[in-house]
Design an enzyme around this catalytic site. Sequence first.
Site, short mmCIF file in Angstrom:
data_model
loop_
_atom_site.label_atom_id
_atom_site.label_comp_id
_atom_site.label_asym_id
_atom_site.label_seq_id
_atom_site.Cartn_x
_atom_site.Cartn_y
_atom_site.Cartn_z
N TYR A 182 0.89 -1.09 -0.11
CA TYR A 182 0.00 -0.04 -0.04
C TYR A 182 0.84 1.14 -0.06
O TYR A 182 2.06 1.09 -0.16
CB TYR A 182 -1.05 0.07 1.15
N ARG A 229 2.84 -0.17 10.79
CA ARG A 229 3.44 -1.92 10.44
C ARG A 229 4.12 -1.70 9.21
O ARG A 229 3.98 -1.01 8.17
CB ARG A 229 2.10 -2.40 10.10
N GLY A 290 3.39 -15.09 9.72
CA GLY A 290 2.64 -16.05 8.91
C GLY A 290 2.36 -15.56 7.59
O GLY A 290 1.76 -16.12 6.74
#
Length: 366
Positions: A182, A229, A290
Amino acid sequence: MTKTTLLAPYSLGPLELPNRMVMAPMTRYRAAVDGTPLPVVAEHYAQRAGAGLIVTEGIWPSSRGQSGWRLPGLETAAHIEGWRAVTDAVHAAGGRIMAQLMHGGRHGHPLSRIDGDVPSGPSAVRVPGPVHVRDGGKADPLPPREMTRDDIRQAVDDHAEAAANAMAAGFDGVELHGANSYLIHQFLADNTNLRTDEYGGTTEGRIRFPVEVITAVADTIGAGRTGLRLSPGNPQFGMAEADPAPVYRALLDSVDPLGLLYLHLTDNDSYPALTDLRTRWHGPLIANVGENHDPTTREAGEAVLADGLADLVSYGRSFIANPDLPERFASGAPLNAVDERHLYTHGAEGYTDYPALFQDLRAVGT
């Protein structure tokens, strides 16, 4: 290593977490056409309030950053009211919840955007196609419009205003989505940032926009309510970063002194971000191991904590199917399987109808 590490409490800034399991952000398409979260969203997140911390799905800060049809926003009074219902439900259930702000940048298509316009990104480099558009359709991607300096300043302001809206909606803080292809990630990556001005070219140029956004949000709501993040080297949606280390080291060196609430960091097969960047980050760190792999097991999460690579571990797909995931880990109970058919539909099926452990036990008469 002990079996209870993941289930141990943790103090995260002003938040007291009952365990170190974070519900990772996951797009689910449960918003109305205007971007207001549907009522079922409140039930979904409240069911998962046993997580140490919940991070919502990506929320667009303004329609300029909308990447998909029926993704939620945090721009209007209706959005704030819709999210207030979610935060009230989570807090009533004893949980804590962060709003993830996700500007799509080059993602999106006129057929999947409220404004019907072409999205913009750091450079006019299209995403790999085809792309999803409204009502389940697909279309060929269009080249995004290259952002002007005014566009960049507007995107910074949009993030700050959406962060203020998140606090008005009752969130415990905001996570900035600088990962998974993004807008912030697009400025950091090799193939999506071809700029030769002060927002590209050099490492200093590539990190300029991310630092401006992070600083603006921290100035608006407080660094102690702001998370970040990152997913260095993540190849999703055609992203390319030949040598992530210098860029992400410089980025963390620039924002570490701000005292953010946390860094949420995704590891990568080609670049061990957790190992490389852990010592450069002096605040709390959430690990995600993950992404692009099988769902994270309890054992894998415990190993990350035992190795000292993170303070908390985020779980995605396991929280989709197991609203009481910490309780299941604590008791050693089996996990529900994810209903893949309804991951990206718009109703309660495959969203709020997963049984909790006590329901499973009752069903077999114990």
